[in-house]
Design a protein around this motif. Structure first.
Motif, short mmCIF file in Angstrom:
data_model
loop_
_atom_site.label_atom_id
_atom_site.label_comp_id
_atom_site.label_asym_id
_atom_site.label_seq_id
_atom_site.Cartn_x
_atom_site.Cartn_y
_atom_site.Cartn_z
N GLN A 86 -2.23 1.82 -4.12
CA GLN A 86 -1.03 0.99 -4.15
C GLN A 86 0.24 1.84 -4.28
O GLN A 86 0.23 2.91 -4.88
CB GLN A 86 -1.12 0.00 -5.30
N ALA A 87 1.32 1.31 -3.73
CA ALA A 87 2.58 2.06 -3.70
C ALA A 87 3.24 2.13 -5.07
O ALA A 87 3.94 3.11 -5.37
CB ALA A 87 3.55 1.41 -2.71
N GLY A 88 3.04 1.10 -5.93
CA GLY A 88 3.84 1.08 -7.15
C GLY A 88 5.30 1.01 -6.77
O GLY A 88 5.71 0.24 -5.92
N HIS A 89 6.12 1.84 -7.43
CA HIS A 89 7.54 1.99 -7.09
C HIS A 89 8.27 0.64 -6.99
O HIS A 89 9.01 0.39 -6.03
CB HIS A 89 7.70 2.81 -5.81
N SER A 90 8.02 -0.21 -7.97
CA SER A 90 8.82 -1.43 -8.09
C SER A 90 10.29 -1.04 -8.08
O SER A 90 10.67 0.03 -8.56
CB SER A 90 8.47 -2.17 -9.38
N ILE A 91 11.13 -1.90 -7.52
CA ILE A 91 12.51 -1.49 -7.25
C ILE A 91 13.47 -2.65 -7.44
O ILE A 91 13.13 -3.81 -7.19
CB ILE A 91 12.61 -0.91 -5.81
N VAL A 92 14.67 -2.31 -7.93
CA VAL A 92 15.75 -3.28 -8.07
C VAL A 92 16.95 -2.73 -7.31
O VAL A 92 17.39 -1.60 -7.55
CB VAL A 92 16.12 -3.52 -9.55
N VAL A 93 17.46 -3.54 -6.36
CA VAL A 93 18.56 -3.12 -5.50
C VAL A 93 19.72 -4.10 -5.68
O VAL A 93 19.51 -5.32 -5.75
CB VAL A 93 18.12 -3.10 -4.02
N THR A 125 10.63 0.63 0.32
CA THR A 125 11.96 0.97 -0.20
C THR A 125 13.05 0.63 0.80
O THR A 125 14.08 0.02 0.46
CB THR A 125 12.01 2.47 -0.54
N LEU A 126 12.83 1.00 2.06
CA LEU A 126 13.83 0.76 3.09
C LEU A 126 14.08 -0.73 3.30
O LEU A 126 15.23 -1.19 3.39
CB LEU A 126 13.38 1.40 4.40
N PRO A 186 0.80 -1.22 0.00
CA PRO A 186 0.00 0.00 0.00
C PRO A 186 0.84 1.28 0.00
O PRO A 186 1.94 1.31 0.57
CB PRO A 186 -0.81 -0.11 1.29
N GLU A 187 0.31 2.31 -0.61
CA GLU A 187 1.00 3.59 -0.70
C GLU A 187 1.33 4.17 0.67
O GLU A 187 2.38 4.79 0.85
CB GLU A 187 0.13 4.57 -1.50
N ARG A 188 0.45 4.00 1.63
CA ARG A 188 0.68 4.64 2.94
C ARG A 188 1.91 4.11 3.65
O ARG A 188 2.39 4.74 4.60
CB ARG A 188 -0.55 4.49 3.84
N ARG A 189 2.46 2.96 3.22
CA ARG A 189 3.69 2.45 3.82
C ARG A 189 4.79 2.30 2.78
O ARG A 189 5.66 1.44 2.89
CB ARG A 189 3.42 1.12 4.53
N ARG A 190 4.77 3.18 1.78
CA ARG A 190 5.76 3.06 0.70
C ARG A 190 7.18 3.24 1.20
O ARG A 190 8.11 2.59 0.70
CB ARG A 190 5.47 4.08 -0.41
#
Length: 256
Positions: A208-215, A180-181, A172-176
């Protein structure tokens, strides 16, 4: 190694079958990638609790068939996100991984269910097995969404030779900021890649948060999507895992 994360928008006005066809087409468009990743419960939406049982399907159901064919047509390894799996033993949040020939390479039932005393936590059964999928150039460790908050699972995946964690989610967006962290933390502490694919838009009234991420294994963000439906493509060097672990051998100092 080229990875493509398909950050799907779950639109409640789109039927499950229509979305299944659309996503299969998007997977086929990724021919040339090595690994394609879809989000968690993209057929229904991760917060559409009332749809879980109604849209549940057996492991080798319509989503399995559509994604196996799409993986084969594109010639890619496909982490097909997760489905609400209907099994005689219960309802599970189950991820599917297909080889470029369309064969099922791995299936993972989500261990940590979100919701505390409601939602997924009471509607679905918990998986019990730590699951990896071996690719020619790396070994994937499978986790799903809420699992990201439990570092002990990722340690067990490392012990099973995982070098890249693939995490489909409906975060969810509210815990985006947590998303990431935590993705960076799991990469840093395990000196592994994290490939985390979320959903876009709003479903069941939950943005929804979206913001798929590759680290990467040093915790550097190599690529990050925005909030809307998007395909995020990034080139990875699987050898960087071994190099990082050799240059900074923190894992050798593990006591527990």
């Amino acid at each position: 190694m080229r990875a493509s994360l398909i950050q799907i928008g779950v639109n409640e006005d789109e039927s499950v079958e229509a979305r299944r066809r659309r996503v299969a087409s998007l997977v086929r468009e990724q021919a040339g990638a090595d690994l394609v990743v879809l989000p968690e419960l993209w057929t229904t939406g991760a917060f559409a609790y009332e749809s879980f049982e109604a849209e549940a399907e057996p492991l080798e159901g319509p989503t399995y068939e559509a994604m196996a064919k799409a993986a084969s047509d594109a010639g890619v390894w496909l982490h097909a996100g997760s489905i609400p799996e209907l099994d005689p033993a219960g309802l599970y949040n189950t991820s599917l991984v297909f080889s470029p020939s369309g064969e099922l390479a791995a299936a993972y039932r989500k261990i940590h269910r979100f919701g505390f005393d409601k939602g997924e936590a009471v509607l679905m059964s918990a998986g019990t097995e730590v699951v990896t999928a071996r690719l020619p150039s790396t070994t994937l460790g499978l986790a799903t969404c809420y699992d990201l908050r439990f570092p002990e699972l990722f340690r067990r995946l490392v012990d099973a030779d995982a070098e890249m964690f693939v995490v489909p989610a409906g975060w969810p967006e509210r815990r985006r900021s947590h998303w990431t962290l935590l993705a960076q933390a799991r990469a840093i502490e395990n000196q592994s890649y994290v490939v985390a694919c979320g959903t876009a838009g709003t479903h069941a009234r939950v943005p929804q948060a979206g913001h798929s991420i590759v680290v990467d294994p040093w915790g550097e963000v190599l690529a990050e999507a925005g909030a809307d439906e998007e395909i995020l493509t990034v080139d990875l060097d699987p050898a960087k895992v071994a190099t990082t672990r050799e240059q900074f051998p923190a894992l050798k100092d593990r006591v527990l």
